[in-house]
Design an enzyme around this catalytic site. Structure first.
Site, PDB file in Angstrom:
ATOM      1  N   HIS A 189      21.587  45.808  35.804  1.00 19.30           N
ATOM      2  CA  HIS A 189      21.484  44.077  35.684  1.00 19.30           C
ATOM      3  C   HIS A 189      20.529  43.579  36.520  1.00 19.30           C
ATOM      4  CE1 HIS A 189      25.927  45.600  35.372  1.00 19.30           C
ATOM      5  NE2 HIS A 189      26.297  44.368  34.756  1.00 19.30           N
ATOM      6  N   GLY A 241      30.827  46.767  43.590  1.00 23.93           N
ATOM      7  CA  GLY A 241      30.950  46.742  42.222  1.00 23.93           C
ATOM      8  C   GLY A 241      32.175  46.117  41.612  1.00 23.93           C
ATOM      9  N   VAL A 244      26.004  31.006  35.798  1.00 24.98           N
ATOM     10  CA  VAL A 244      25.737  32.035  34.573  1.00 24.98           C
ATOM     11  C   VAL A 244      26.963  33.212  35.173  1.00 24.98           C
ATOM     12  CG1 VAL A 244      25.001  33.674  33.028  1.00 24.98           C
ATOM     13  CG2 VAL A 244      23.765  31.358  33.702  1.00 24.98           C
ATOM     14  N   HIS A 299      21.884  38.118  32.470  1.00 29.76           N
ATOM     15  CA  HIS A 299      22.739  38.784  33.471  1.00 29.76           C
ATOM     16  C   HIS A 299      22.537  40.390  33.658  1.00 29.76           C
ATOM     17  CE1 HIS A 299      26.360  39.990  35.146  1.00 29.76           C
ATOM     18  NE2 HIS A 299      26.601  40.894  34.441  1.00 29.76           N
ATOM     19  N   SER A 311      59.689  43.138  58.724  1.00 33.06           N
ATOM     20  CA  SER A 311      60.277  44.045  57.919  1.00 33.06           C
ATOM     21  C   SER A 311      59.616  45.496  57.947  1.00 33.06           C
ATOM     22  CB  SER A 311      60.119  43.814  56.430  1.00 33.06           C
ATOM     23  OG  SER A 311      61.187  42.661  56.107  1.00 33.06           O
ATOM     24  N   GLU A 364      47.790  40.370  50.119  1.00 31.35           N
ATOM     25  CA  GLU A 364      47.810  42.086  50.364  1.00 31.35           C
ATOM     26  C   GLU A 364      46.400  42.763  49.756  1.00 31.35           C
ATOM     27  OE1 GLU A 364      50.061  40.155  49.060  1.00 31.35           O
ATOM     28  OE2 GLU A 364      52.107  41.106  49.578  1.00 31.35           O
ATOM     29  N   HIS A 371      60.225  49.915  52.611  1.00 31.49           N
ATOM     30  CA  HIS A 371      61.189  49.769  51.264  1.00 31.49           C
ATOM     31  C   HIS A 371      60.730  50.502  50.294  1.00 31.49           C
ATOM     32  CE1 HIS A 371      61.448  46.723  54.465  1.00 31.49           C
ATOM     33  NE2 HIS A 371      62.331  45.941  53.682  1.00 31.49           N
ATOM     34  N   ASP A 373      67.959  43.491  46.789  1.00 32.29           N
ATOM     35  CA  ASP A 373      66.760  42.818  46.241  1.00 32.29           C
ATOM     36  C   ASP A 373      66.544  43.093  44.883  1.00 32.29           C
ATOM     37  OD1 ASP A 373      66.341  40.958  48.202  1.00 32.29           O
ATOM     38  OD2 ASP A 373      65.206  42.409  49.356  1.00 32.29           O
ATOM     39  N   HIS A 386      61.971  44.740  43.477  1.00 35.80           N
ATOM     40  CA  HIS A 386      61.695  45.051  44.987  1.00 35.80           C
ATOM     41  C   HIS A 386      61.641  46.649  45.024  1.00 35.80           C
ATOM     42  CE1 HIS A 386      60.965  41.026  45.956  1.00 35.80           C
ATOM     43  NE2 HIS A 386      61.056  41.169  47.121  1.00 35.80           N
TER      44      HIS A 386
END
Ligand SMILES: Cc1ncc(C[n+]2csc(CCOP(=O)(O)OP(=O)(O)O)c2C)c(N)n1
Length: 658
Positions: A28, A116, A189, A263, A383, A410, A460, A468, A472
């Site tokens: 690139h 990357g 761009v 690019h 939990s 997360e 869990h 649940d 879940h």
């Protein structure tokens, strides 16, 4: 700042990128060309680094989040005098070169993170910044400052479009990481098209709303870049900084500059004309002027002196603070007390709780023995149970806190844990429900690829979650993690196996570990000694119940299914052996003799039970074996009823065995 020289060096850096990309016909060009002045100011003026001591603890950390522009980094590392030679630059993207297609940690001196996948580097930079804040708070003393570095990352539109970056930016603003500076290569761009096709964000307003300081500059103006960096570094106002640098992608190749064609490698075919336009000597590829060499040689000498001066401060600090010094050295060495397991008290024989709860108890015991341990949760401490009592919460006002409140982010949690692990001072873990592991999978993959000892606490763990329901209840997730190379996945079968699993995670220095813990209570396997279960888990698998007659059948199980296998074996008779196999990867690393002793090849009647998809188990049960698993999604109902409905009970094992 010698702007005349640095302007010239920027043109030479452009030439290096053009020649390297032209030579391998891939890569690139857009970023290395568009950000050449930014590189000149960073490596020629603003960054604190010492090419001869690339791991200097007080260096500024520079992360190229837009990792596709890797020739930017290789070019500047080469010009600065890191151990990246002219030949290395010429070997860009070639087999076994230290200049791979995207920057890879530990392959190239001066590369701080594997980047990357867009956006990850921003999360890594936030992790580095958190680590830097905590290190300064923990180790600096009124007499000695050994940490006052900055973390600087270069990112593009692509990074900023990714959710992982947005999560990390919000976290950094909220926790006030004012040692963090992002340089946003705002060239309007992306890959396919002008950025306006996919984005219409007001970057300054966005960052400001996230509690950042934002400034927009001309990204080709050396003085403006230097002044923005200087101001950002000097301003410890509790807000991270972004410098929005307006640049022209592909600058130097007029045929493609400013367009999506600029690019990638498209501009390389105009190399000869471009070189002339840049004022580089005709026909001389990979050209670096004597003036540039002299400038950076002088800078390198000065950096050695700066490093030596810091080393003196460090030595005085270490003499005056031996306990802190050994804590720091232990952290860097990823050292673990040899008696770590002994520091985790045995669970009382009548303990009957979820392995997530046992995990919390174990982690707290480990944290007492290892001050470098920190941990966080994605708004699920209640939990995931990994909160460190008395550890304090990491925040703007308490950078010493050992509990990180990642928020419901997360993916950024994964990327930030990676950044902390790259920095190498602290041992970090992040927690959420197992079923959400896919949200951070991109970061887990990079931790595994980069050999980072991050620990994931995934609770869990199965349909045992119950009410649940299927959203879940992970069924494919454990196996999905097992297929990531260099990731250890441990699903312990009781509290003592959980202790062994945490010791295994802490003992790893060259890759991450995912701990798979239950929501529902599980009894202790009291027929086995504490050592057998802990040491057996450290080996990945072991005999949990030995046959009392001639061996006829082997039952294999992990996690909550171990208790059922043990109970079934008790009813099935003398010839039945139970093998607990909490970690495939650890078990596979044991000697052939050990594996044969646990799973004798002569016994082909094997039945595996695990509340998840079956595919990976065939290698242990063989073509004559059976697998009790779940190749479908779960059901919303009380956990024990779902287990029964989907065939995960002792009776199902007995039925399969007879
Ligand atoms: C997660 C991820 N998705 C897609 C890509 C492929 N990709 C590499 S660069 C790029 C465009 C990035 O645009 P920008 O950040 O503006 O970079 P520039 O065009 O300025 O070099 C894409 C889509 C990637 N590397 N990572």
């Amino acid at each position: 700042m010698n702007t005349t020289l640095l302007a010239q060096t920027a043109q030479e850096a452009r030439g290096l990128a053009i020649d390297a990309v032209h030579a391998c016909n891939s890569g690139h060009l857009g970023l290395p060309l568009g950000c050449a002045e930014i590189g000149a100011v960073l490596f020629g003026e603003s960054l604190r680094y010492c090419p001869d001591a690339p791991k200097w603890l007080n260096r500024d950390r520079f992360i190229l989040s837009a990792g596709h522009g890797s020739m930017f980094l290789y070019g500047w590392l080469h010009l600065s005098g890191y151990a990246v030679s002219g030949d290395d630059v010429k070997n860009f993207r070639q087999l076994h070169s230290i200049t791979p297609g995207h920057p890879e940690y530990a392959e190239t001196p001066g590369v701080e993170a594997t980047t990357g996948p867009l956006g990850q580097g921003v999360g890594n930079a936030v992790g580095y910044a958190l680590s830097g804040k905590r290190a300064a708070a923990r180790f600096n003393t009124p007499e000695h400052t050994i940490f006052d570095q900055h973390v600087i990352a270069l990112l593009g539109d692509g990074c900023l479009q990714e959710g992982v970056a947005k999560e990390a930016i919000a976290f950094a603003g909220h926790t006030g990481l004012d040692n963090l500076i992002l340089i946003y290569d705002s060239n309007d761009v992306t890959l396919d098209a002008m950025a306006a096709v996919t984005q219409s964000e007001n970057a300054e307003a966005y960052f400001t709303s996230q509690n950042w300081d934002a400034v927009t500059i001309d990204g080709h103006d050396l003085t403006a870049i230097a002044s923005a960096l200087e101001k950002a570094k000097a301003n410890d106002n509790g807000r991270p900084k972004v410098i929005i640098a307006k640049t022209l992608i592909g600058k130097g190749i007029p045929e493609v500059a400013g367009t999506a064609k600029g690019h990638g490698e498209g501009g390389a075919k105009f190399a000869e004309a471009a070189r002339a336009g840049l004022g580089l000597p005709a026909g001389e590829h990979f050209y670096v002027s004597a003036e540039t060499r002299a400038y950076f040689a002088e800078k390198k000498a000065a950096s050695k002196a700066a490093f030596a001066a810091w080393q003196k401060t460090y030595d005085a600090w270490a003499d005056a603070n031996p306990a802190l010094a050994s804590e720091l050295t232990d952290g860097l060495a990823k050292a673990v007390p040899t008696d770590l397991s002994e520091k985790i008290p045995a669970f009382p024989a009548d303990y009957k709780d979820a392995t997530r709860s046992a995990g919390g108890t174990v982690l707290n015991a480990i944290a007492k023995a290892m001050p470098q341990v920190i941990t966080g949760s994605a708004d699920l401490y209640g939990s995931t149970k990994n909160y460190l009592k008395d550890g304090g919460d990491f925040s703007k006002t308490n950078p010493l806190g050992r509990n990180i409140w990642f928020g419901i982010r997360e993916h950024a949690m994964g990327a930030i844990c990676n950044g902390i692990a790259y920095d190498g001072l602290f041992r970090c873990s992040g927690a959420t429900f197992l079923v959400f592991a896919d949200y951070l999978r991109g970061s887990i993959r990079l931790a595994a690829l980069s050999g980072l000892p991050v620990t994931y606490i995934f609770t869990h763990d199965s349909i045992g979650v119950g009410e649940d329901g299927p959203t879940h209840q992970p069924v494919e997730t454990v196996s999905g993690l097992r297929v990531i190379p260099n990731l250890d996945v441990i699903r312990p079968g009781d509290a003592e196996e959980t202790a062994g699993a945490f010791v295994a995670a802490m003992s790893r220095t060259d890759g991450p570990t995912a701990l798979i813990l239950s929501r529902q209570a599980m009894p202790l396997m009291n027929s086995l000694s504490v050592e057998t279960r802990r040491d057996g888990t450290l080996k990945g698998g072991y005999i949990a119940k030995k046959e009392s007659g001639a061996l006829t059948t082997i039952l294999l199980a992990t996690g909550s299914e171990l208790q059922n296998a043990m109970a079934a074996a008790g009813e099935l008779g003398d010839g039945v052996r139970v093998v607990s196999l909490p970690c495939f990867e650890l078990f596979d690393r044991q000697s052939a003799e050990y594996r044969e002793s646990v799973l004798p090849s002569s016994c082909i009647k094997r039945i595996a039970i695990e509340a998840g998809v079956t595919g990976l188990w065939w290698k242990y049960v063989g073509t004559q074996g059976k697998i009790l698993g779940i190749d479908r999604f779960g059901i919303s109902a009380p956990g024990n009823m779902v287990m029964k409905e989907l065939g995960m009970t002792k009776d199902h094992i007995i039925a399969a065995a007879v």
